[in-house]
Design an enzyme around this catalytic site. Structure first.
Site, PDB file in Angstrom:
ATOM      1  CB  THR A  15      -6.499   7.712  -9.277  1.00 19.60           C
ATOM      2  OG1 THR A  15      -6.986   6.383  -9.424  1.00 19.60           O
ATOM      3  CG2 THR A  15      -7.655   8.674  -9.268  1.00 19.60           C
ATOM      4  CB  THR A  90      -3.784   4.127  -3.805  1.00 16.63           C
ATOM      5  OG1 THR A  90      -4.986   3.784  -4.498  1.00 16.63           O
ATOM      6  CG2 THR A  90      -3.641   5.625  -3.736  1.00 16.63           C
ATOM      7  CG  ASP A  91      -5.517  -0.230  -6.709  1.00 17.86           C
ATOM      8  OD1 ASP A  91      -6.098   0.444  -5.844  1.00 17.86           O
ATOM      9  OD2 ASP A  91      -6.032  -0.495  -7.822  1.00 17.86           O
ATOM     10  CB  THR A 276      -0.123 -12.283  11.809  1.00 15.11           C
ATOM     11  OG1 THR A 276      -1.527 -12.273  12.131  1.00 15.11           O
ATOM     12  CG2 THR A 276       0.393 -10.861  11.885  1.00 15.11           C
ATOM     13  CB  CYS A 278      -3.725  -9.881  12.804  1.00 17.58           C
ATOM     14  SG  CYS A 278      -4.574 -11.210  13.628  1.00 17.58           S
TER      15      CYS A 278
END
Ligand code: ASP
Length: 340
Positions: A15, A90-91, A276, A278
């Site tokens: 972008t 950024t993705d 993980t 998390c």
């Protein structure tokens, strides 16, 4: 007066460098001259800038190992520069930064990834500040030595270690975080370095280890996951290893349907890693009964690595020609600060 530091801007797409097509209004990549038109401050910055570009430039969702190697080669071909700023979508920036941290073995200079959520040409762009500060960071020296000697991501006033970073928001300017490692620097009126968080200086020379093996995968566990789903994924032709993203501190279901599918893959020599799902914290394999079977199967704990770092590290270690046993030993060890 000290000579200005030489910084190479490597534009890969995303972008930050998009402009609206005057005919259709759709976003398309802008060329570098247009970028300089959008940020006239570039000509006043205290660094000698040069530019290079991926050809073609692309949305980061289209990028992968081939493009990571290309970025590393561009850095290697411009060894006489003091620092590098990689303009990137950024993705998948956290994957690219993780991969580059492994590929650029012996790096002693700053490689700063940045991008933006709004294009440079847009009035409220976040790209201008990101770009200008990333250049300042890439040029920062202390006693003739670069302050940053690793791959990092600069976004919205924070500098993070690349292989510790995660894209955490699709819309906020503060789009990245580093859940398990402190910020390397914060930009306010001054750039405040967190020296304790930086990698210690390395001795070089830069050695681009550009062999990556993409035959790896990621399986995200969910309650109710079936053995068949796992068996099909792990039965992908050519597959050599996979990251299992597990619950909490590294746990998963204990039923034989699921565990049997993992056992079959292990018996074929597939390397399995336990990371993980998390956002923060680490895997503690064997702490609960729901992770003891992973120990018995020789599944390799990823500690506090991000999934982005774990999957690119698997590609890297397989690319270096290591055996299954060597990977099991080396994977948990830090290569460049990705795990503690
Ligand atoms: N889709 C874009 C990319 O990652 C988004 C961005 O640049 O932030 O290339």
């Amino acid at each position: 007066m000290a000579k200005p530091r030489k910084v190479l801007l490597i534009y890969t797409g995303g972008t930050i460098g998009m402009m609206a097509d005057p005919r259709t209004g759709a976003l398309k990549p802008m060329d570098l001259e247009h970028m300089e038109d959008q940020v006239p401050e570039l000509s006043r910055i205290g660094a000698a800038l040069a530019t290079a570009s991926l050809d073609p430039v692309m949305d980061s969702s289209d990028m992968g190992p081939k493009e990571w190697v290309r970025i590393a080669q561009l850095i290697n071909q411009h060894k006489d520069y003091d620092g590098y700023v990689v303009l990137h979508g950024t993705d998948t920036m956290a994957y690219s930064a993780s991969a580059l941290s492994f590929i650029l073995n012996g790096l002693t200079k700053p490689v700063v990834f940045t991008g933006s959520l709004l294009p440079l040409g847009v009035l409220r762009t976040d790209g201008k500040e990101n770009l200008l500060t990333a250049i300042e960071i890439a040029a920062a020296h202390q006693d003739g030595v670069p302050v940053l000697q690793e791959v990092a991501i600069y976004f919205e006033y924070s500098l993070y270690r690349g292989n510790r970073s995660v894209k955490t928001h699709a819309e906020r300017f503060e789009a990245f975080r580093s859940p398990n490692w402190g910020r390397l620097a914060e930009a306010g009126v001054h750039i405040r370095w967190n020296h304790a968080a930086l990698l210690p200086p390395r001795s070089g020379p830069l050695d681009v280890l550009d062999q990556l093996d993409p035959n790896v995968g990621v399986i995200r566990l969910f309650p109710g996951i079936s053995g068949d789903w796992v068996r099909h994924s792990l039965g992908t032709p050519g597959l050599r290893g996979a990251v299992l993203t597990t619950f909490g501190s590294g746990n998963g279901p204990r039923n034989e349907d699921f565990i049997g599918a993992l056992r079959e893959a292990r018996s074929r020599g597939i390397v399995l890693v336990n990371a993980t799902q998390c956002f923060g914290g680490r895997v503690d394999q064997g702490r609960y009964q729901t992770s003891s079977a992973f120990n018995e199967l020789g599944i390799v704990p990823a500690g506090d690595m991000t999934v982005e770092a774990a999957v690119t590290k698997l590609m890297f270690l397989f690319g270096q020609g290591l055996t299954e046993q060597q990977i099991a030993l080396q994977f948990p060890q830090s290569i460049c600060g990705e795990v503690s």
